[in-house]
Design a protein around this motif. Structure first.
Motif, PDB file in Angstrom:
ATOM      1  N   GLN A 279      37.480  47.330  44.617  1.00  0.00           N
ATOM      2  CA  GLN A 279      36.966  46.298  45.529  1.00  0.00           C
ATOM      3  C   GLN A 279      37.525  46.498  46.937  1.00  0.00           C
ATOM      4  N   ARG A 280      38.823  46.849  47.007  1.00  0.00           N
ATOM      5  CA  ARG A 280      39.440  47.065  48.314  1.00  0.00           C
ATOM      6  C   ARG A 280      38.826  48.276  49.009  1.00  0.00           C
ATOM      7  N   ILE A 282      35.721  49.335  48.720  1.00  0.00           N
ATOM      8  CA  ILE A 282      34.424  48.942  49.264  1.00  0.00           C
ATOM      9  C   ILE A 282      34.589  48.102  50.521  1.00  0.00           C
ATOM     10  N   GLU A 283      35.570  47.196  50.528  1.00  0.00           N
ATOM     11  CA  GLU A 283      35.814  46.392  51.733  1.00  0.00           C
ATOM     12  C   GLU A 283      36.188  47.285  52.911  1.00  0.00           C
ATOM     13  N   LEU A 333      26.507  48.718  49.772  1.00  0.00           N
ATOM     14  CA  LEU A 333      27.906  48.404  49.463  1.00  0.00           C
ATOM     15  C   LEU A 333      28.069  46.941  49.072  1.00  0.00           C
ATOM     16  N   ASN A 334      27.352  46.058  49.757  1.00  0.00           N
ATOM     17  CA  ASN A 334      27.418  44.628  49.410  1.00  0.00           C
ATOM     18  C   ASN A 334      26.908  44.379  47.996  1.00  0.00           C
ATOM     19  N   GLN A 337      29.473  45.593  45.511  1.00  0.00           N
ATOM     20  CA  GLN A 337      30.629  44.696  45.494  1.00  0.00           C
ATOM     21  C   GLN A 337      30.369  43.489  44.610  1.00  0.00           C
ATOM     22  N   GLN A 338      29.137  42.975  44.644  1.00  0.00           N
ATOM     23  CA  GLN A 338      28.786  41.841  43.798  1.00  0.00           C
ATOM     24  C   GLN A 338      28.761  42.249  42.325  1.00  0.00           C
ATOM     25  N   ARG A 341      32.153  42.772  40.236  1.00  0.00           N
ATOM     26  CA  ARG A 341      32.944  41.613  39.813  1.00  0.00           C
ATOM     27  C   ARG A 341      32.850  41.364  38.316  1.00  0.00           C
ATOM     28  N   PRO A 346      34.865  49.898  37.045  1.00  0.00           N
ATOM     29  CA  PRO A 346      34.397  50.010  38.441  1.00  0.00           C
ATOM     30  C   PRO A 346      34.205  51.449  38.890  1.00  0.00           C
TER      31      PRO A 346
END
Length: 586
Positions: A279-280, A282-283, A333-334, A337-338, A341, A346
């Motif tokens: 997740q980090r 992707i951010e 990417l958004n 990211q969803q 979760r 991942p």
């Protein structure tokens, strides 16, 4: 004395010590100097931006007898007692654990008594949005008729959950996110004061990871200091925050932009092998691509936001891709990211993501790299919708030109016919679902419709790009406490919306977030809406007459039709408002 966290030791004690809230502090100081303080304040903003600190400083300043330029002296007995939290007249309450009616009634009863030591009794209610409805009602009475020498300061991160009746009785101050540059300067000041060695690049990593919260930045800095044995290094900052090494991140993006799939996968595995969080990652990718997008338009803005820490590799990356490609990549990417979760693997999503991004083609938009995605991407659907709308506009324009020789006395209904033919692209279309529309209309009111129209723009902003493209020619035409009827200007968009259950679910979930109530969303076309509306009025009137007929004697003479007509008109005005109802007599 036991060790205290940095954010507690370096909590601001004066308005000038606060970081990034110049407008708020200047307004409060001017109010104190001119003695124009209010009886109730509402401090809103993201976590860690200084709301509670500002409330305590204000409590000191309003009770300090040695006030100078709106700042408390922090030397008198009152100031020291408030700083230590021992003054009985300054009461700090956590609404998350004291959110009942009884707690607020207790506050209301005690507020009537005069302060014992200070000039003002100050109540600081943190996380006030957690109060129950009954507690808000109990607090409302006190805010309507405040006792003398009592000040309420309400702090919250979610102002949308606070009733408007409360907000309207307070002075509202919105606290902004702290910029990375401001966080960086504050950390430099603290480390210099403590005599701790630091790497400027490490502080940049911490400032960006804090995401606008000064308290978060100091908490991360505390961890890095402890991890590095009283020294702040870049490697330790990367380990504590979970951020990806900038060199590896630039290497990965360069390989993706150059469509080097195998090399990009190798770099991805190298990043994951170092224990970096997916997740980090992707951010960080979204942040870099957003910076590249902004850099292509305004390089100076990005330099300021990045603390002048732009590498040569970053400048080269900005030349490798177009803005359109970046838009599509960020959307992808958004989406990932969803989806990540809800998965325990991942790395699979990240591998598919890497392949999708690096194997993109110039003619085909980047598709969302999800498992089991539909073959048509959202970008393609948006382009298709835009093409259809452009074609419709051209066809309508041609029809208008062909009919340009008609007399000017024609009514507007004659102009509507070409448009009706232009919008009806199908011979058969899905009819409106009357079984779902009629229950909404039975309880619909004009006030509910007005409320729905006011929040419609906010609802549209919460949708994705594709969903907004589908809904941009729609509007609410009727609403009740638990449902809304939405009318579409074009039939083909209505058809797409009816078949799109994900869109309906998203609308209903977002309405629940905005209003706190569950709403059912039903669709109709603008063309069909008048027929549906009149059909409901006739049906509703018929059922009402049947009920009245059963309750009366069969031999009784029926009443004139005028009362019947009036009841239909009254119902129409109640549902849609008098300005939307036109009465015509045959």
């Amino acid at each position: 004395m036991s060790y205290q966290a940095l954010y507690r030791v370096w909590r601001p004690q004066r308005f000038d010590d606060m970081v990034g809230q110049d407008v708020v502090t200047r307004t409060l100081k001017n109010a104190l100097m001119t003695k124009q303080t209010s009886h109730a304040y509402l401090f809103t903003g993201p976590r860690g931006t200084g709301k509670t600190s500002a409330a305590k400083i204000f409590a000191k300043a309003v009770n300090c007898h040695f006030l100078k330029d709106g700042e408390p002296c922090n030397e008198c007995v009152t100031c020291k007692a408030i700083t230590a939290g021992t003054l009985n007249d300054v009461i700090e309450i956590d609404a998350a654990s004291n959110n009942g009616v009884e707690e607020i009634r207790d506050i209301r009863d005690k507020a009537k008594y005069a302060p014992t030591e200070a000039d003002y009794k100050v109540y600081i209610i943190d996380e006030v949005h957690m109060l129950s409805t009954g507690a808000f009602n109990a607090l409302l009475k006190t805010l309507e008729e405040p006792p003398a020498n009592v000040i309420f300061i309400l702090a919250t991160t979610e102002p949308q959950k606070i009733p408007l009746t409360i907000i309207s009785r307070t002075q509202r101050f919105d606290f902004k996110r702290i910029t990375p540059a401001q966080s960086y300067d504050r950390m430099v000041f603290i480390l210099d004061s403590k005599g701790i060695k630091y790497d400027p690049k490490a502080l940049s990593i911490i400032a960006k990871a804090a995401e606008g919260g000064m308290r978060d930045a100091l908490s991360i800095l505390d961890q890095v200091i402890s991890f590095g044995d009283e020294e702040v290094t870049l490697d330790n900052a990367l380990l504590v925050t979970g951020s990806v090494n900038q060199t590896l991140l630039d290497q990965y993006l360069t390989q993706v932009f150059n469509r080097e799939t195998s090399k990009a996968l190798e770099t991805l595995h190298q990043i994951l092998d170092e224990g970096k969080d997916g997740q980090r990652l992707i951010e960080d990718l979204i942040t870099v691509q957003r910076n590249i997008l902004l850099y292509q338009e305004d390089p100076e803005l990005v330099r300021d936001q990045s603390l002048n820490d732009l590498s040569d590799q970053f400048v080269e990356e900005a030349k490798m891709v177009t803005g359109v490609e970046l838009y599509q990549m960020i959307d992808t990417l958004n989406d990932i990211q969803q989806q990540m979760r809800f998965t325990t693997h991942p790395d699979v999503y990240l591998e598919v993501l890497t392949i999708k991004l690096s194997q993109r083609s110039d003619s085909q938009p980047v598709q969302a790299a999800g498992v089991g995605n539909a073959p048509d991407s959202e970008a393609e659907e948006v382009d298709h919708l835009r093409l259809e709308i452009d074609q419709l506009k051209k066809e309508i324009q041609k029809l208008k030109q062909n009919g340009g020789g008609q007399p000017a006395g024609k009514t507007t209904s004659s102009k509507a016919k070409p448009q009706k033919r232009a919008t009806s692209g199908k011979q058969t279309k899905t009819p409106a679902n009357l079984t779902k529309i009629y229950p909404i209309l039975e309880n619909a009111t004009k006030n509910n419709l007005q409320e729905m129209q006011e929040l419609w723009r906010d609802l549209m902003d919460m949708l994705s790009v594709t969903q907004r493209a589908l809904m941009h020619v729609s509007k609410p035409v009727a609403a009740s406490q638990d449902g809304v009827v939405v009318a579409f200007s074009y039939d083909f968009l209505f058809e797409k919306a009816v078949d799109n259950e994900a869109l309906r679910s998203e609308l209903q979930e977002n309405l629940a977030k905005l209003t706190g109530s569950d709403f059912k969303v039903v669709y109709v076309t603008v063309e069909e809406w008048p027929t549906v509306r009149s059909g409901f009025l006739n049906t509703h009137h018929f059922e009402k007459n049947e009920r009245e007929k059963e309750s009366t004697d069969e031999t009784e003479e029926p009443k004139p039709n005028e009362e019947t007509d009036n009841s239909v008109v009254d119902k129409a005005v109640e549902l849609f408002g008098s300005e939307n109802v036109k009465i015509e007599k045959n």
